[in-house]
Design a protein around this motif. Sequence first.
Motif, PDB file in Angstrom:
ATOM      1  N   LEU A  48     -26.579   7.974  -6.296  1.00  0.00           N
ATOM      2  CA  LEU A  48     -27.105   9.322  -6.156  1.00  0.00           C
ATOM      3  C   LEU A  48     -25.981  10.342  -5.969  1.00  0.00           C
ATOM      4  O   LEU A  48     -26.029  11.442  -6.520  1.00  0.00           O
ATOM      5  CB  LEU A  48     -28.072   9.392  -4.978  1.00  0.00           C
ATOM      6  CG  LEU A  48     -29.349   8.571  -5.128  1.00  0.00           C
ATOM      7  CD1 LEU A  48     -30.149   8.588  -3.844  1.00  0.00           C
ATOM      8  CD2 LEU A  48     -30.176   9.084  -6.284  1.00  0.00           C
ATOM      9  N   THR A  49     -24.954   9.971  -5.226  1.00  0.00           N
ATOM     10  CA  THR A  49     -23.803  10.855  -5.041  1.00  0.00           C
ATOM     11  C   THR A  49     -23.089  11.094  -6.370  1.00  0.00           C
ATOM     12  O   THR A  49     -22.741  12.229  -6.703  1.00  0.00           O
ATOM     13  CB  THR A  49     -22.828  10.259  -4.009  1.00  0.00           C
ATOM     14  OG1 THR A  49     -23.523  10.075  -2.784  1.00  0.00           O
ATOM     15  CG2 THR A  49     -21.639  11.167  -3.797  1.00  0.00           C
ATOM     16  N   GLU A  53     -22.739  14.702  -8.245  1.00  0.00           N
ATOM     17  CA  GLU A  53     -21.448  15.260  -8.619  1.00  0.00           C
ATOM     18  C   GLU A  53     -21.347  15.488 -10.122  1.00  0.00           C
ATOM     19  O   GLU A  53     -20.771  16.484 -10.566  1.00  0.00           O
ATOM     20  CB  GLU A  53     -20.324  14.323  -8.159  1.00  0.00           C
ATOM     21  CG  GLU A  53     -20.163  14.301  -6.654  1.00  0.00           C
ATOM     22  CD  GLU A  53     -19.168  13.267  -6.178  1.00  0.00           C
ATOM     23  OE1 GLU A  53     -18.664  12.463  -7.026  1.00  0.00           O
ATOM     24  OE2 GLU A  53     -18.891  13.241  -4.984  1.00  0.00           O
ATOM     25  N   LEU A  54     -21.940  14.608 -10.911  1.00  0.00           N
ATOM     26  CA  LEU A  54     -21.955  14.782 -12.354  1.00  0.00           C
ATOM     27  C   LEU A  54     -22.749  16.018 -12.752  1.00  0.00           C
ATOM     28  O   LEU A  54     -22.330  16.809 -13.598  1.00  0.00           O
ATOM     29  CB  LEU A  54     -22.537  13.535 -13.024  1.00  0.00           C
ATOM     30  CG  LEU A  54     -22.551  13.515 -14.539  1.00  0.00           C
ATOM     31  CD1 LEU A  54     -21.130  13.468 -15.077  1.00  0.00           C
ATOM     32  CD2 LEU A  54     -23.331  12.303 -15.028  1.00  0.00           C
ATOM     33  N   ALA A  58     -21.309  19.429 -14.419  1.00  0.00           N
ATOM     34  CA  ALA A  58     -21.804  19.941 -15.698  1.00  0.00           C
ATOM     35  C   ALA A  58     -22.173  21.411 -15.602  1.00  0.00           C
ATOM     36  O   ALA A  58     -21.980  22.179 -16.543  1.00  0.00           O
ATOM     37  CB  ALA A  58     -23.007  19.122 -16.148  1.00  0.00           C
ATOM     38  N   VAL A  59     -22.689  21.823 -14.453  1.00  0.00           N
ATOM     39  CA  VAL A  59     -23.055  23.227 -14.278  1.00  0.00           C
ATOM     40  C   VAL A  59     -21.807  24.083 -14.106  1.00  0.00           C
ATOM     41  O   VAL A  59     -21.719  25.196 -14.642  1.00  0.00           O
ATOM     42  CB  VAL A  59     -23.991  23.389 -13.059  1.00  0.00           C
ATOM     43  CG1 VAL A  59     -24.172  24.849 -12.690  1.00  0.00           C
ATOM     44  CG2 VAL A  59     -25.323  22.729 -13.336  1.00  0.00           C
ATOM     45  N   ASN A  60     -20.807  23.565 -13.391  1.00  0.00           N
ATOM     46  CA  ASN A  60     -19.598  24.348 -13.120  1.00  0.00           C
ATOM     47  C   ASN A  60     -18.660  24.437 -14.327  1.00  0.00           C
ATOM     48  O   ASN A  60     -17.913  25.398 -14.452  1.00  0.00           O
ATOM     49  CB  ASN A  60     -18.829  23.754 -11.946  1.00  0.00           C
ATOM     50  CG  ASN A  60     -19.506  24.039 -10.639  1.00  0.00           C
ATOM     51  OD1 ASN A  60     -20.245  25.005 -10.520  1.00  0.00           O
ATOM     52  ND2 ASN A  60     -19.276  23.201  -9.658  1.00  0.00           N
ATOM     53  N   ASN A  61     -18.676  23.456 -15.200  1.00  0.00           N
ATOM     54  CA  ASN A  61     -17.753  23.427 -16.356  1.00  0.00           C
ATOM     55  C   ASN A  61     -18.559  23.407 -17.650  1.00  0.00           C
ATOM     56  O   ASN A  61     -18.790  22.362 -18.229  1.00  0.00           O
ATOM     57  CB  ASN A  61     -16.847  22.194 -16.296  1.00  0.00           C
ATOM     58  CG  ASN A  61     -16.013  22.179 -15.047  1.00  0.00           C
ATOM     59  OD1 ASN A  61     -15.510  23.206 -14.622  1.00  0.00           O
ATOM     60  ND2 ASN A  61     -15.837  21.002 -14.464  1.00  0.00           N
TER      61      ASN A  61
END
Length: 62
Positions: A48-49, A53-54, A58-61
Amino acid sequence: MTVNLPLVLVLAALAWLAVRFLGVRVWVVVALVLLGFLLSGTVLAPVLTALTELGVGAVNNP
């Protein structure tokens, strides 16, 4: 410009929007939160972690 928001704050806002506009009952939101706490104590916690993080990556980059 960089904006830092805690993931919990974003999820709380989504939960409020779901209750307010989608008709999701409050007990469903509470049950999902409790399920999340229960899952964090199992062997699925690292998975889940990693998925969280994935998703955030994906949202940040774009």
